[in-house]
Design an enzyme around this catalytic site. Structure first.
Site, PDB file in Angstrom:
ATOM      1  N   GLU A   1     -48.496  79.507   6.485  1.00  0.00           N
ATOM      2  CA  GLU A   1     -48.921  79.536   7.881  1.00  0.00           C
ATOM      3  C   GLU A   1     -47.735  79.182   8.793  1.00  0.00           C
ATOM      4  O   GLU A   1     -47.547  79.778   9.854  1.00  0.00           O
ATOM      5  CB  GLU A   1     -50.101  78.569   8.066  1.00  0.00           C
ATOM      6  CG  GLU A   1     -51.357  78.964   7.280  1.00  0.00           C
ATOM      7  CD  GLU A   1     -51.293  78.741   5.762  1.00  0.00           C
ATOM      8  OE1 GLU A   1     -50.420  77.970   5.294  1.00  0.00           O
ATOM      9  OE2 GLU A   1     -52.118  79.338   5.047  1.00  0.00           O
TER      10      GLU A   1
ATOM     11  N   HIS B   1     -37.826  65.505  17.922  1.00  0.00           N
ATOM     12  CA  HIS B   1     -36.509  66.073  17.617  1.00  0.00           C
ATOM     13  C   HIS B   1     -36.471  67.591  17.711  1.00  0.00           C
ATOM     14  O   HIS B   1     -35.449  68.154  18.071  1.00  0.00           O
ATOM     15  CB  HIS B   1     -36.078  65.686  16.186  1.00  0.00           C
ATOM     16  CG  HIS B   1     -35.616  64.273  16.061  1.00  0.00           C
ATOM     17  ND1 HIS B   1     -34.831  63.833  15.017  1.00  0.00           N
ATOM     18  CD2 HIS B   1     -35.832  63.183  16.857  1.00  0.00           C
ATOM     19  CE1 HIS B   1     -34.582  62.534  15.171  1.00  0.00           C
ATOM     20  NE2 HIS B   1     -35.191  62.105  16.262  1.00  0.00           N
TER      21      HIS B   1
HETATM   22  O1  LIG Z   1     -48.831  79.175   2.095  1.00  0.00           O
HETATM   23  C1  LIG Z   1     -49.719  78.872   1.372  1.00  0.00           C
HETATM   24  C2  LIG Z   1     -49.444  78.169   0.094  1.00  0.00           C
HETATM   25  O2  LIG Z   1     -48.076  77.740   0.043  1.00  0.00           O
HETATM   26  C3  LIG Z   1     -51.119  79.246   1.764  1.00  0.00           C
HETATM   27  O3  LIG Z   1     -51.712  78.120   2.330  1.00  0.00           O
HETATM   28  C4  LIG Z   1     -51.868  79.707   0.552  1.00  0.00           C
HETATM   29  O4  LIG Z   1     -51.166  80.778  -0.042  1.00  0.00           O
HETATM   30  C5  LIG Z   1     -53.296  80.111   0.888  1.00  0.00           C
HETATM   31  O5  LIG Z   1     -53.858  80.500  -0.320  1.00  0.00           O
HETATM   32  P1  LIG Z   1     -55.404  80.808  -0.589  1.00  0.00           P
HETATM   33  O6  LIG Z   1     -55.552  82.294  -0.520  1.00  0.00           O
HETATM   34  O7  LIG Z   1     -55.628  80.300  -1.986  1.00  0.00           O
HETATM   35  O8  LIG Z   1     -56.190  80.067   0.456  1.00  0.00           O
END
Ligand SMILES: O=C(CO)[C@H](O)[C@H](O)COP(=O)(O)O
Length: 127
Positions: A44, A71
């Protein structure tokens, strides 16, 4: 407050459509702050940082939530929903929203290097 979704929980949906809309909203409204939430917060944060003008920080402790504002003048906080209790996540967001940018010269200098790179594609000179 603008909610970029999702409006309903879908365990297998994709985060970029929601996160990119949230980040674009922040970029289009200078001074505003955004919150993106996902499993770890990593993807995200990466998605939000694709939007020009966005500085998204992954906050995972009180210090990282606070420093993101002090910062980095971060305008988006990314939270890993699976990494925290609801109380912890709420506290991280509250700290982020309540903390102002310090305005210190060294931070402004670094942020300017990044925004200039984003704008021109030219690397800042090595020291
Ligand atoms: O960046 C992420 C993990 O590092 C995301 O939060 C993750 O890939 C989300 O996965 P899911 O489909 O299992 O909710």
């Amino acid at each position: 407050m603008v909610d970029a979704g999702p409006a309903v929980y879908d365990a297998v949906d994709d985060y970029p459509p929601f996160v990119l809309r949230a980040a674009e909203g922040v970029a289009a409204d200078p001074g505003s702050l955004g919150i993106v939430i996902g499993g770890s917060g990593n993807g995200e944060q990466i998605a939000a940082n694709k939007v020009r003008g966005v500085r998204a920080a992954l906050a995972w402790s009180d210090a990282t939530a606070t420093l993101a504002r002090e910062h980095n003048d971060a305008n988006v906080i990314s939270i890993g929903a699976r990494m925290h209790s609801q109380e912890e996540a709420t506290r991280l967001v509250e700290l982020f929203l309540a903390t102002p940018y310090s305005g210190e010269e060294r931070h402004t200098r670094r942020i300017t290097m990044l925004s200039e790179y984003e704008r021109t594609g030219e690397l800042p000179p090595l020291p």
